[in-house]
Design a protein around this motif. Sequence first.
Motif, PDB file in Angstrom:
ATOM      1  N   GLN A 133       0.843  -1.186   0.000  1.00 43.74           N
ATOM      2  CA  GLN A 133       0.000   0.000   0.000  1.00 43.74           C
ATOM      3  C   GLN A 133       0.885   1.245   0.000  1.00 43.74           C
ATOM      4  O   GLN A 133       1.918   1.306   0.655  1.00 43.74           O
ATOM      5  CB  GLN A 133      -0.922   0.013   1.232  1.00 43.74           C
ATOM      6  CG  GLN A 133      -1.958  -1.096   1.262  1.00 43.74           C
ATOM      7  CD  GLN A 133      -3.078  -0.891   0.251  1.00 43.74           C
ATOM      8  OE1 GLN A 133      -3.189   0.147  -0.395  1.00 43.74           O
ATOM      9  NE2 GLN A 133      -3.935  -1.910   0.108  1.00 43.74           N
ATOM     10  N   PHE A 154      -1.411  -2.959   7.822  1.00 45.27           N
ATOM     11  CA  PHE A 154      -1.746  -1.553   8.070  1.00 45.27           C
ATOM     12  C   PHE A 154      -3.059  -1.498   8.835  1.00 45.27           C
ATOM     13  O   PHE A 154      -3.807  -2.486   8.905  1.00 45.27           O
ATOM     14  CB  PHE A 154      -1.848  -0.759   6.761  1.00 45.27           C
ATOM     15  CG  PHE A 154      -3.073  -1.075   5.937  1.00 45.27           C
ATOM     16  CD1 PHE A 154      -4.276  -0.425   6.162  1.00 45.27           C
ATOM     17  CD2 PHE A 154      -3.015  -2.023   4.921  1.00 45.27           C
ATOM     18  CE1 PHE A 154      -5.409  -0.716   5.404  1.00 45.27           C
ATOM     19  CE2 PHE A 154      -4.139  -2.324   4.159  1.00 45.27           C
ATOM     20  CZ  PHE A 154      -5.333  -1.666   4.402  1.00 45.27           C
ATOM     21  N   THR A 156      -6.441   1.350   9.923  1.00 42.45           N
ATOM     22  CA  THR A 156      -7.143   2.628   9.892  1.00 42.45           C
ATOM     23  C   THR A 156      -8.153   2.630  11.035  1.00 42.45           C
ATOM     24  O   THR A 156      -8.276   1.652  11.773  1.00 42.45           O
ATOM     25  CB  THR A 156      -7.877   2.823   8.545  1.00 42.45           C
ATOM     26  OG1 THR A 156      -8.818   1.754   8.370  1.00 42.45           O
ATOM     27  CG2 THR A 156      -6.897   2.840   7.382  1.00 42.45           C
ATOM     28  N   THR A 336      -8.302   9.577   8.718  1.00 42.39           N
ATOM     29  CA  THR A 336      -7.895   8.581   9.700  1.00 42.39           C
ATOM     30  C   THR A 336      -6.382   8.500   9.710  1.00 42.39           C
ATOM     31  O   THR A 336      -5.731   8.727   8.685  1.00 42.39           O
ATOM     32  CB  THR A 336      -8.467   7.179   9.380  1.00 42.39           C
ATOM     33  OG1 THR A 336      -7.973   6.227  10.343  1.00 42.39           O
ATOM     34  CG2 THR A 336      -8.032   6.718   8.000  1.00 42.39           C
ATOM     35  N   PHE A 338      -3.133   6.502   9.419  1.00 44.18           N
ATOM     36  CA  PHE A 338      -2.749   5.326   8.639  1.00 44.18           C
ATOM     37  C   PHE A 338      -1.452   4.800   9.238  1.00 44.18           C
ATOM     38  O   PHE A 338      -0.390   5.388   9.070  1.00 44.18           O
ATOM     39  CB  PHE A 338      -2.549   5.739   7.179  1.00 44.18           C
ATOM     40  CG  PHE A 338      -2.373   4.604   6.210  1.00 44.18           C
ATOM     41  CD1 PHE A 338      -3.229   3.522   6.218  1.00 44.18           C
ATOM     42  CD2 PHE A 338      -1.375   4.649   5.244  1.00 44.18           C
ATOM     43  CE1 PHE A 338      -3.085   2.487   5.292  1.00 44.18           C
ATOM     44  CE2 PHE A 338      -1.225   3.628   4.310  1.00 44.18           C
ATOM     45  CZ  PHE A 338      -2.086   2.549   4.339  1.00 44.18           C
ATOM     46  N   ASN A 339      -1.572   3.718   9.966  1.00 43.91           N
ATOM     47  CA  ASN A 339      -0.419   3.163  10.668  1.00 43.91           C
ATOM     48  C   ASN A 339      -0.053   1.818  10.051  1.00 43.91           C
ATOM     49  O   ASN A 339      -0.888   1.163   9.439  1.00 43.91           O
ATOM     50  CB  ASN A 339      -0.739   2.989  12.153  1.00 43.91           C
ATOM     51  CG  ASN A 339       0.481   2.638  12.979  1.00 43.91           C
ATOM     52  OD1 ASN A 339       1.617   2.882  12.582  1.00 43.91           O
ATOM     53  ND2 ASN A 339       0.256   2.070  14.147  1.00 43.91           N
ATOM     54  N   THR A 403     -11.761   0.546   4.944  1.00 41.52           N
ATOM     55  CA  THR A 403     -11.003   0.570   3.694  1.00 41.52           C
ATOM     56  C   THR A 403     -11.351   1.748   2.795  1.00 41.52           C
ATOM     57  O   THR A 403     -10.573   2.086   1.899  1.00 41.52           O
ATOM     58  CB  THR A 403     -11.221  -0.735   2.912  1.00 41.52           C
ATOM     59  OG1 THR A 403     -12.627  -0.908   2.652  1.00 41.52           O
ATOM     60  CG2 THR A 403     -10.702  -1.924   3.709  1.00 41.52           C
ATOM     61  N   GLN A 405     -11.218   4.846   3.206  1.00 36.88           N
ATOM     62  CA  GLN A 405     -10.278   5.961   3.206  1.00 36.88           C
ATOM     63  C   GLN A 405      -8.976   5.610   2.492  1.00 36.88           C
ATOM     64  O   GLN A 405      -8.303   6.499   1.947  1.00 36.88           O
ATOM     65  CB  GLN A 405     -10.017   6.418   4.637  1.00 36.88           C
ATOM     66  CG  GLN A 405     -11.299   6.870   5.310  1.00 36.88           C
ATOM     67  CD  GLN A 405     -11.076   7.840   6.432  1.00 36.88           C
ATOM     68  OE1 GLN A 405     -10.410   8.838   6.269  1.00 36.88           O
ATOM     69  NE2 GLN A 405     -11.631   7.535   7.590  1.00 36.88           N
ATOM     70  N   VAL A 406      -8.637   4.330   2.479  1.00 37.36           N
ATOM     71  CA  VAL A 406      -7.494   3.902   1.673  1.00 37.36           C
ATOM     72  C   VAL A 406      -7.850   4.060   0.198  1.00 37.36           C
ATOM     73  O   VAL A 406      -7.059   4.564  -0.606  1.00 37.36           O
ATOM     74  CB  VAL A 406      -7.115   2.447   1.988  1.00 37.36           C
ATOM     75  CG1 VAL A 406      -5.978   1.978   1.086  1.00 37.36           C
ATOM     76  CG2 VAL A 406      -6.712   2.307   3.447  1.00 37.36           C
ATOM     77  N   THR A 411      -6.196   8.988   4.014  1.00 32.66           N
ATOM     78  CA  THR A 411      -5.443   8.571   5.197  1.00 32.66           C
ATOM     79  C   THR A 411      -4.296   9.546   5.455  1.00 32.66           C
ATOM     80  O   THR A 411      -3.807  10.212   4.545  1.00 32.66           O
ATOM     81  CB  THR A 411      -4.860   7.163   5.007  1.00 32.66           C
ATOM     82  OG1 THR A 411      -3.987   7.167   3.867  1.00 32.66           O
ATOM     83  CG2 THR A 411      -5.963   6.144   4.796  1.00 32.66           C
TER      84      THR A 411
END
Length: 456
Positions: A133, A154, A156, A336, A338-339, A403, A405-406, A411
Amino acid sequence: MKHQNRPTRRIMIGGVAGAAAFSLLLVGCAPQSGGEGEGEAQEISYWLWDSNQQPAYQQCADAFAEDSGITVNIEQFGWADYWQGLTTGFASGSAPDVFTNHLSYYPEFVSQGQLLGISDLIEEDSVDLSIYQDGLADLWQDQEGERYGLPKDFDTVALFYNEQMATDAGVAPEQLADLEWNPEDGGTFEEALAAMTVDANGVRGNEAGFDKSNVAVYGLALSGNGLNASGQQTWAPYALSNDWYFGDKTPWTTEFNFGEPEFADTLAWYSSLQDKGYMPSVDIALSEQDPLNGYLAGRYAVVSDGSWMNGSYLGQDDVATKVAPTPVGPSGERATVFNGLSDGIWSGTKNPDAAWEWVKYLGSAECQDVIAESAVVFPAIKTSTEKATTAFAEKGWDISGFTVQVDEGTTQLLPIADNWSTVNDTMTAAIESYLQGNGDAASLAAANDEVNALFQ
């Protein structure tokens, strides 16, 4: 693609920066891995903290061992014991060969020399970083561009909500999927929270006679473990959608923005939810830390939480639960944090070649597809993410709130910075104080000045 074994290659390891000695005994320390030698069986140790993911990673380890001849001994620890054990293992020379790494700890490990750089290995083995990603692979670079990990997954943030409570409040799923907020009146998001808040007498937060001092069901939970400088499960989705960002850049933030008016305005609105009775107090949140039990007990209608909690909220049978995305903010977009996580190689490993083979396998589609099929987290590889979405759907879980927002590109990456422990401690105290009614915009700005002084 099937993992290909190849001849053992010797990786040269530089010196490890000394870490301060700790008197604490290592919790459940893994045994030292054996060195490499011609014809010798190879074993390496691997640590992770999420018990929900351990079975899938054991499946990966079994397949990897069959193909490579390298045995991976997996150990799982609770969150606090995990980091405590790593710190002590670094100091005593008994850390695991490979371990799951977190962005909050990563800069400190780099500065201490505890991580093995893998840029040359990535290039030599032609590892394709474009499969992940967007943005995830670059998070694991230092200021000079050296890489220290391959992305593994990942996360969110979205809204878990009690389906029956929303229905009783007259809030339809279509409304929850299209909410908006603003710092002036909270928008349709606050309206929905008010409708789902109920006092001990059955009066809703949007009805006359509502008693905010005697609330039975809060519209929105407050996560005590999210009241920190990242605000991932708490204030961050709102601040980030209010045309604000943590700092000047990331990775390697050198100037923070916690003194900006957009941040103070967001916290002022967020705090007002407590004052109105739509959200519990900070003291309640801190005493409870994780709101999951309160949600299952019927005390919260909505919980803002991370995708790593899908199994806990959607996998239980007591409360019918659905997912909605975070609301659209004044920026015109939702937001959000994104980690992502990676797997790092300890620079003191006695088996660096085998450790790299395992890290490369963990970062491959072969392993990440296994993780996807377990429907616990979202793997970092784009095609594996799609398979995870399918696996969640097969369980009857609509996780599009996480998902979307991805897909829409809304993100925002966590700040990665030196001195993060100090930054986090300073801003956590300031944010908690503000939300407890003991701070103001000036106190947030003062804390931000204190943080920025670390980088001057």
